[in-house]
Scaffold this motif. Structure first.
Motif, PDB file in Angstrom:
ATOM      1  N   GLU A  53       0.822  -1.211   0.000  1.00 54.87           N
ATOM      2  CA  GLU A  53       0.000   0.000   0.000  1.00 54.87           C
ATOM      3  C   GLU A  53       0.857   1.261   0.000  1.00 54.87           C
ATOM      4  N   ILE A  54       0.267   2.302  -0.577  1.00 55.40           N
ATOM      5  CA  ILE A  54       0.936   3.599  -0.687  1.00 55.40           C
ATOM      6  C   ILE A  54       0.249   4.552   0.300  1.00 55.40           C
ATOM      7  N   VAL A  55       1.009   5.431   0.909  1.00 53.21           N
ATOM      8  CA  VAL A  55       0.418   6.384   1.854  1.00 53.21           C
ATOM      9  C   VAL A  55       0.850   7.799   1.489  1.00 53.21           C
ATOM     10  N   LYS A  56      -0.084   8.705   1.602  1.00 56.09           N
ATOM     11  CA  LYS A  56       0.236  10.128   1.436  1.00 56.09           C
ATOM     12  C   LYS A  56      -0.029  10.815   2.775  1.00 56.09           C
ATOM     13  N   LEU A  57       0.958  11.561   3.257  1.00 56.91           N
ATOM     14  CA  LEU A  57       0.777  12.262   4.528  1.00 56.91           C
ATOM     15  C   LEU A  57       0.952  13.757   4.316  1.00 56.91           C
ATOM     16  N   THR A  58       0.054  14.526   4.890  1.00 51.91           N
ATOM     17  CA  THR A  58       0.264  15.965   4.988  1.00 51.91           C
ATOM     18  C   THR A  58       0.212  16.285   6.477  1.00 51.91           C
ATOM     19  N   GLU A  59       0.316  17.568   6.802  1.00 47.63           N
ATOM     20  CA  GLU A  59       0.296  17.960   8.214  1.00 47.63           C
ATOM     21  C   GLU A  59      -0.959  17.441   8.922  1.00 47.63           C
ATOM     22  N   THR A  60      -2.088  17.426   8.213  1.00 49.46           N
ATOM     23  CA  THR A  60      -3.350  17.090   8.886  1.00 49.46           C
ATOM     24  C   THR A  60      -4.046  15.844   8.344  1.00 49.46           C
ATOM     25  N   GLU A  61      -3.530  15.287   7.244  1.00 48.20           N
ATOM     26  CA  GLU A  61      -4.266  14.165   6.643  1.00 48.20           C
ATOM     27  C   GLU A  61      -3.364  12.989   6.313  1.00 48.20           C
ATOM     28  N   ILE A  62      -3.984  11.796   6.325  1.00 46.72           N
ATOM     29  CA  ILE A  62      -3.272  10.586   5.900  1.00 46.72           C
ATOM     30  C   ILE A  62      -4.209   9.814   4.969  1.00 46.72           C
ATOM     31  N   HIS A  63      -3.729   9.504   3.776  1.00 43.05           N
ATOM     32  CA  HIS A  63      -4.543   8.740   2.822  1.00 43.05           C
ATOM     33  C   HIS A  63      -3.787   7.492   2.385  1.00 43.05           C
ATOM     34  N   PHE A  64      -4.535   6.381   2.278  1.00 44.31           N
ATOM     35  CA  PHE A  64      -3.930   5.114   1.846  1.00 44.31           C
ATOM     36  C   PHE A  64      -4.446   4.760   0.449  1.00 44.31           C
ATOM     37  N   TYR A  65      -3.576   4.163  -0.367  1.00 44.53           N
ATOM     38  CA  TYR A  65      -3.965   3.765  -1.730  1.00 44.53           C
ATOM     39  C   TYR A  65      -3.451   2.368  -2.002  1.00 44.53           C
ATOM     40  N   ASN A  66      -4.217   1.608  -2.794  1.00 39.75           N
ATOM     41  CA  ASN A  66      -3.686   0.314  -3.231  1.00 39.75           C
ATOM     42  C   ASN A  66      -2.874   0.516  -4.501  1.00 39.75           C
ATOM     43  N   VAL A  67      -2.329  -0.582  -5.002  1.00 43.22           N
ATOM     44  CA  VAL A  67      -1.423  -0.471  -6.142  1.00 43.22           C
ATOM     45  C   VAL A  67      -2.158   0.007  -7.407  1.00 43.22           C
ATOM     46  N   ASP A  68      -3.488  -0.138  -7.398  1.00 43.89           N
ATOM     47  CA  ASP A  68      -4.271   0.381  -8.531  1.00 43.89           C
ATOM     48  C   ASP A  68      -4.631   1.855  -8.351  1.00 43.89           C
ATOM     49  N   GLN A  69      -4.019   2.480  -7.390  1.00 42.57           N
ATOM     50  CA  GLN A  69      -4.185   3.911  -7.098  1.00 42.57           C
ATOM     51  C   GLN A  69      -5.571   4.251  -6.558  1.00 42.57           C
ATOM     52  N   GLU A  70      -6.296   3.251  -6.078  1.00 43.24           N
ATOM     53  CA  GLU A  70      -7.610   3.531  -5.480  1.00 43.24           C
ATOM     54  C   GLU A  70      -7.427   3.806  -3.991  1.00 43.24           C
ATOM     55  N   GLU A  71      -8.152   4.784  -3.493  1.00 41.84           N
ATOM     56  CA  GLU A  71      -8.023   5.086  -2.067  1.00 41.84           C
ATOM     57  C   GLU A  71      -8.686   3.982  -1.246  1.00 41.84           C
ATOM     58  N   VAL A  72      -8.012   3.570  -0.168  1.00 44.40           N
ATOM     59  CA  VAL A  72      -8.562   2.521   0.703  1.00 44.40           C
ATOM     60  C   VAL A  72      -8.568   3.026   2.148  1.00 44.40           C
ATOM     61  N   GLU A  73      -9.434   2.424   2.960  1.00 42.52           N
ATOM     62  CA  GLU A  73      -9.530   2.807   4.379  1.00 42.52           C
ATOM     63  C   GLU A  73      -8.629   1.900   5.202  1.00 42.52           C
ATOM     64  N   GLU A  74      -7.941   2.447   6.174  1.00 43.57           N
ATOM     65  CA  GLU A  74      -7.169   1.603   7.087  1.00 43.57           C
ATOM     66  C   GLU A  74      -7.479   1.985   8.530  1.00 43.57           C
ATOM     67  N   THR A  75      -7.305   1.029   9.419  1.00 44.20           N
ATOM     68  CA  THR A  75      -7.595   1.330  10.822  1.00 44.20           C
ATOM     69  C   THR A  75      -6.305   1.601  11.600  1.00 44.20           C
ATOM     70  N   PHE A  76      -6.429   2.471  12.580  1.00 44.93           N
ATOM     71  CA  PHE A  76      -5.305   2.793  13.456  1.00 44.93           C
ATOM     72  C   PHE A  76      -5.496   2.041  14.770  1.00 44.93           C
ATOM     73  N   SER A  77      -4.379   1.728  15.421  1.00 49.54           N
ATOM     74  CA  SER A  77      -4.516   1.120  16.744  1.00 49.54           C
ATOM     75  C   SER A  77      -3.669   1.900  17.742  1.00 49.54           C
ATOM     76  N   GLN A  78      -3.991   1.707  19.019  1.00 54.97           N
ATOM     77  CA  GLN A  78      -3.281   2.416  20.080  1.00 54.97           C
ATOM     78  C   GLN A  78      -2.162   1.543  20.630  1.00 54.97           C
ATOM     79  N   ILE A  79      -0.987   2.105  20.728  1.00 57.52           N
ATOM     80  CA  ILE A  79       0.125   1.374  21.347  1.00 57.52           C
ATOM     81  C   ILE A  79      -0.034   1.499  22.856  1.00 57.52           C
ATOM     82  N   ASN A  80      -0.053   0.370  23.536  1.00 56.25           N
ATOM     83  CA  ASN A  80      -0.334   0.475  24.971  1.00 56.25           C
ATOM     84  C   ASN A  80       0.898   0.344  25.851  1.00 56.25           C
ATOM     85  N   TRP A  81       2.074   0.208  25.259  1.00 55.40           N
ATOM     86  CA  TRP A  81       3.257   0.235  26.120  1.00 55.40           C
ATOM     87  C   TRP A  81       3.880   1.620  26.126  1.00 55.40           C
TER      88      TRP A  81
END
Ligand code: G6P
Length: 628
Positions: free
Chosen positions: A231-259
């Motif tokens: 997957e490809i990711v684009k980051l700006t100061e306020t946004e994060i977007h994920f894309y698959n290899v076909d350049q379609e935007e996809v949703e991803e989930t974030f998790s919390q690091i607990n240590w």
């Protein structure tokens, strides 16, 4: 392996990058560099100087600073990052694969006019072909690295759409990569992509991050996403977007690091290794206790029913390094407790040997990082062949954890020192739990035996604590032998597996040549190496093999060896042979590996310390080997 960090946000990037790289230095440390998109910085003069191990390049809106050696050189050169303006950048610490460690070969690499800057972890296998092709097209290569091919490819494909350029690169590049990318005409934006090399993104109020590993950004955020493969990711100061290899935007989930960040700091210890040795009681406890209730082992998290476990007719274990030694121990343990035959392979061998395996074989991949390239490839090979793969993994969300059919986490917490200690101990605990669970499912051990084993397993942490209380005896002994040229380890059965680990630990960090042998093999060659004063460490915890091992110790002693015995309290006849003896608390023989490894770790640590070496960052090694 190499470490990557990137930041785009409201604060100055360079100090954040250096901070993150410091936390990743365990991954590689022969050179380092940063690239920062300096706001309005275009047009400054070129300063291409490769002298004195330092290097600064300006001239586009991307400023690149690189230095050979440890990160502190780059820190000094940039006044801890303060002298490099800009709020968006990428950084890298390198562990050389292609091209010697040098300023030129250090990352970031860039394409002509620094339109594109790239940091890379992994190996681009077809870089020679790409290089030849691009050279014919007029691109000129400055370095000996595979990464530069990626920079030029991106430059070639870039015509205003970064996602398109990156997806084209993905179609042309073979091998493994985690890339952090800046495009000079996209200020404030970082692009990233990964295939088979780890990379995460993190988000915070102050801005967004990429990193090879969590500790690099933990000071700033706990909100992370393990970027899925390809997957490809684009980051700006306020946004994060994920894309698959076909350049379609996809949703991803974030998790919390607990240590905690503290878990990744030295906390008063001289070295991470010593701290991690001391964390073993807790790490083992944390790994064992959630899997035990009322005297029984609970393996529900594997998602395998008792019937499915009972059907397992063979086990194939694969791993690298110390994790491989865990598999050697597991072989004895599982075969005894569950009467299931266990084959053990080095992952680098397994992946290419076209294995013949029975239908109901369970494949177990053991890995601290969950990212070791050979172990990951072995996992994929096993899955391709249709086998159920169980991962014993420490890093949550790592590639092996995600791709395995079942995961059994070792709860060691972050391990920073290159030489593994607490992760090893938790891996042992994990295989004990599996062996007991399997033994019960197969009806080889009954409830009473299970409860006895579970109770003893729960007592291991306090027994490890007792060994740590006696560390001065080992320290004293280690000081005497810190100038040895060769040290041998011998053992039989389970003790042979522990000897392998003791020997690896020692050579990794002390640079003393060391070998471990199944003691019965000594006289088939190796005994010719024994001469006056050579240290031989004999590990003997197995009652039925004790006398045999003692005989082997007599053999080497009579040829001049100085003999250190490592055994359990009660085996006092060891002192009749050994010049020096270290005792560990008594336990069930099947768990002895968890105790004898502790003095062997301390021995390695203090020998290396006695030689004045950098214990946590031994030469030529990397914590996480994400290239083949
Ligand atoms: C490297 C480390 C070793 C480790 C091996 C396997 O060589 O230095 O300590 O045992 O990789 O790593 P893994 O993360 O798969 O357990």
């Amino acid at each position: 392996m190499c470490g990557i960090v990137g930041f785009t946000g409201r604060q100055q990037a360079a100090p954040i990058l250096l901070d993150g790289l410091e936390k990743l230095e365990y991954r590689g440390y022969d050179s380092a560099g940063i690239a920062v998109a300096a706001a309005g910085g275009a047009g400054t003069q070129d300063k291409p100087s490769a002298q004195s191990g330092l290097h600064t390049e300006k001239g586009s809106s991307i400023e690149i600073v690189k230095a050979k050696g440890r990160l502190k050189v780059l820190r000094e050169m940039t006044d801890d990052g303060r002298s490099v303006p800009g709020t968006c950048g990428i950084g890298h610490t390198r562990w050389a694969t292609h091209g010697e460690p040098s300023v030129l070969n250090a990352h970031p690499h860039y394409a002509k006019d620094r339109r594109v800057a790239v940091v890379h972890n992994g190996i681009i296998e077809n870089y020679q072909q790409i290089r030849e092709k691009l050279t014919k097209e007029g691109f000129s290569f400055l370095t000996a690295t595979d990464t530069e091919a990626a920079a030029h490819l991106l430059d070639k494909y870039y015509s205003g759409n970064p996602i398109e350029a990156i997806s084209k690169l993905m179609f042309h590049v073979r091998g493994s990569y985690a890339l952090g990318i800046l495009f000079a005409d996209r200020p404030g934006e970082i692009y990233a992509v990964r295939k088979d090399s780890p990379l995460i993104v993190g988000r915070s109020e102050q801005g967004n991050f990429i990193a090879s590993d969590v500790p690099a950004i933990l000071k700033y955020t706990r909100d992370v996403c393990f970027i899925p493969n390809l997957e490809i990711v684009k980051l700006t100061e306020t946004e994060i977007h994920f894309y698959n290899v076909d350049q379609e935007e996809v949703e991803e989930t974030f998790s919390q690091i607990n240590w905690d960040t503290e878990a990744a700091e030295k906390g008063g210890f001289a070295h991470f290794m010593l701290k991690e040795i001391y964390e073993q009681p807790k790490a083992v406890r944390d790994t064992v206790s959630p899997r035990i209730s009322e005297g029984h082992v609970n393996l529900d998290e594997l998602g395998m029913s008792r019937e499915e476990l009972a059907k397992v007719s063979r086990i194939q274990m694969v791993a690298c390094g110390s994790a491989y030694h865990v598999c050697m121990t597991a072989k004895y343990m599982i075969e005894q407790t569950a009467r299931v035959p266990v084959d053990v392979d080095l992952a680098s061998e397994f992946r290419y040997r076209n294995p013949v395996m029975e239908k109901d074989t369970l494949v177990i991949v053991v890995s601290q990082s969950g990212e070791t390239a050979d172990s990951l490839a072995a996992l994929r090979e096993a899955k391709k062949l249709g086998y159920h793969v169980l991962g014993i993994v420490n890093v949550v969300g790592s590639s092996i954890a995600r791709e395995a059919d079942s995961v059994f986490y070792t709860w060691a917490g972050p391990e920073i020192s290159v030489a593994t200690t607490k992760a090893y101990s938790t891996q042992l605990a994990a295989v004990y739990l599996l062996a007991i669970g399997l033994g019960r499912a197969k009806g080889v051990i009954d409830e009473i035996a299970e409860t006895e084993m579970v109770e003893e397993l729960s007592r291991l942490p306090e027994k490890i604590e007792r060994i740590l209380e006696e560390k001065e005896r080992i320290q004293w002994f280690a000081n005497k032998f810190s100038h040895s040229k060769d040290i041998f380890f011998i053992g039989r059965g389970l003790d042979y597996a522990s000897s392998l680990e003791g020997s690896l630990k020692l050579k990794e960090i002390s640079y003393i040549h060391s070998e471990a042998y199944a003691a019965g093999e000594l006289k088939h060659g190796t005994i010719s190496l024994i001469e006056d004063g050579i240290l031989v460490v004999g590990v003997a915890t197995q009652k039925s093999l004790f006398e045999k091992l003692i005989s082997n110790m007599v053999e080497v002693k009579s040829r001049g060896a100085y003999v250190l015995g490592v055994t359990s309290y009660g085996n006092y006849s060891m002192e009749d042979v050994a010049n020096y003896t270290i005792y560990v608390p008594k336990t069930m023989e099947c768990f002895a590996a968890s105790l004898v490894v502790v003095p062997l770790q301390l021995l390695a640590y203090y020998v290396a310390l006695g030689k004045g070496l950098d214990v946590d960052k031994p030469r030529n090694l990397a914590k996480s080997v994400t290239v083949e």
